[in-house]
Design an enzyme around this catalytic site. Sequence first.
Site, PDB file in Angstrom:
ATOM      1  CB  ILE A 114      -9.108  -2.366 -10.812  1.00 43.14           C
ATOM      2  CG1 ILE A 114      -8.684  -3.742 -10.287  1.00 43.14           C
ATOM      3  CG2 ILE A 114     -10.192  -2.449 -11.896  1.00 43.14           C
ATOM      4  CD1 ILE A 114      -9.741  -4.451  -9.492  1.00 43.14           C
ATOM      5  CB  SER A 158      -0.897   0.005   1.236  1.00 41.32           C
ATOM      6  OG  SER A 158      -1.513   1.266   1.421  1.00 41.32           O
ATOM      7  CE1 TYR A 186      -4.399  -3.237   4.255  1.00 45.35           C
ATOM      8  CE2 TYR A 186      -3.910  -1.045   3.376  1.00 45.35           C
ATOM      9  CZ  TYR A 186      -4.114  -2.407   3.184  1.00 45.35           C
ATOM     10  OH  TYR A 186      -4.019  -2.929   1.915  1.00 45.35           O
TER      11      TYR A 186
END
Length: 311
Positions: free
Chosen positions: A204, A114, A138
């Site tokens: 995506i 990430s 996260y």
Amino acid sequence: MNILLTGASGFLGGKILKTLNRLGGFDIALALRSQGSYSAAIAHVVGELSADTEWSVALTGRQLVIHAAARAHIMKDEVADPLAEYRRVNVEGTLNLARQAAAAGVKRFIFISSIGVNGNINTCPFTADDRPNPAESYAQSKWEAEQGLWKIQQETGMELVIIRPPLVYGPSAPGNFGSLVRWIEKGIPLPLGAIHNRRSLVGIDNLVDLIIRCINHPAAANQVLLAGDGEDLSTTELLRAVGKAIGRPARLIPVPAAVLQCGATLLGKQAMAQRLLGSLQVDISKTCELLDWKPPYTVEEGLRRCFEPSN
């Protein structure tokens, strides 16, 4: 190429699987929590991703692992200790898989990390060589997983590719992007018509194209690669672009960002305000130059593809 894909039932993993099948030439095995609708010939039910997961059967004969499974960023986390839960899945589970993959003879391990590892706000674009500065649980778990993976790489020689995407948008995207789409579809007036930040996103289709480039490209070995569309938008521009893509103009009220920031602070919504009002830019020049790659779709094209029936 014999591939083990984790997270195939998720937003990103499902798109990776669909694209690999369309391209052909890949022998794909899936690691799943449950059988679901997948064929028993390719689906290996491994259960929860944890330090105790047994991967030997799923890894047999595999040359590459694409690890897209994770405990994703959760806006309203109800567990008592979110960081501990992120670590259990994203750190311990990932490193357990990587150790077993190396022992099974896997040549390359692609880890979907990430951009949060770099940080969640900036004044100049992040690069892959910046000092990590994760600000949320996260992202912290992803950074710890990366560090553990590098140790395994150094000990075993298994090639490692780390990809750090910013916000990923696409058909039925979860999280922040999905919320934005729902607001616009419902015609809700939003006080976001005068936001002049800059945000990097990745469609995506562009992200999956990059992942597939990393399967065989020799220059991808042992690299950290940032992903993105190569275009930055303000929140206002993004909302208008989404409205155009779905055919419903965004109803935006031009409220100054400083006023919104003050209101968010009073309401305890600073994190949400940061995502909507702050800047987060990503420099993908290293990725493009190293892999001779460029995002195949513009932001406009990527948004349009979000709402096409075929996608």
